[in-house]
Motif scaffolding. Structure first.
Motif, short mmCIF file in Angstrom:
data_model
loop_
_atom_site.label_atom_id
_atom_site.label_comp_id
_atom_site.label_asym_id
_atom_site.label_seq_id
_atom_site.Cartn_x
_atom_site.Cartn_y
_atom_site.Cartn_z
N SER A 16 0.83 -1.20 0.00
CA SER A 16 0.00 0.00 0.00
C SER A 16 0.87 1.25 0.00
O SER A 16 1.95 1.25 0.59
N ARG A 63 -8.21 4.07 -2.21
CA ARG A 63 -8.13 2.94 -1.27
C ARG A 63 -9.10 1.88 -1.77
O ARG A 63 -10.31 2.11 -1.84
N HIS A 75 -7.13 -4.52 1.87
CA HIS A 75 -7.27 -3.20 1.27
C HIS A 75 -5.88 -2.64 1.02
O HIS A 75 -4.91 -3.05 1.67
N ALA A 76 -5.80 -1.73 0.07
CA ALA A 76 -4.53 -1.08 -0.23
C ALA A 76 -4.79 0.25 -0.91
O ALA A 76 -5.76 0.40 -1.65
N TRP A 77 -3.94 1.22 -0.63
CA TRP A 77 -3.95 2.48 -1.36
C TRP A 77 -3.11 2.27 -2.60
O TRP A 77 -1.97 1.81 -2.52
#
Length: 86
Positions: A16, A63, A75-77
């Motif tokens: 992320s 995100r 989840h990841a940005w």
């Protein structure tokens, strides 16, 4: 940056962006997530295209919430250019 995601092996976890990379001060969160397709990069450098939901964004990044290749919610940005609406 990587976070624990159930039993997903460390090198397979999503990488992320850091808050300083995407200016978290300008973060927007929608009332309902938006269905997207996104490119995710793992800690080991593997790139995967996943279906997920945009749960927040800034001018530079999104995100994305998604189910990883092991069936765990993650989840990841990611950079805004890595995301398209489904």
């Amino acid at each position: 940056m990587s976070r624990p995601t159930g039993r997903t092996p460390f090198p397979k976890r999503a990488r992320s962006l850091m808050p300083r990379q995407f200016d978290s001060a300008g973060e927007h969160r929608p009332e309902r997530p938006i269905a997207v397709r996104a490119w995710i990069v793992t800690v080991s450098g593997e790139d995967l295209e996943v279906d997920g939901d945009a749960v927040a964004w800034t001018k530079r990044a999104v995100r994305v919430r998604f189910v990883d290749q092991f069936g765990h919610l993650d989840h990841a940005w990611v950079w805004v250019g890595a995301v398209t609406r489904r």
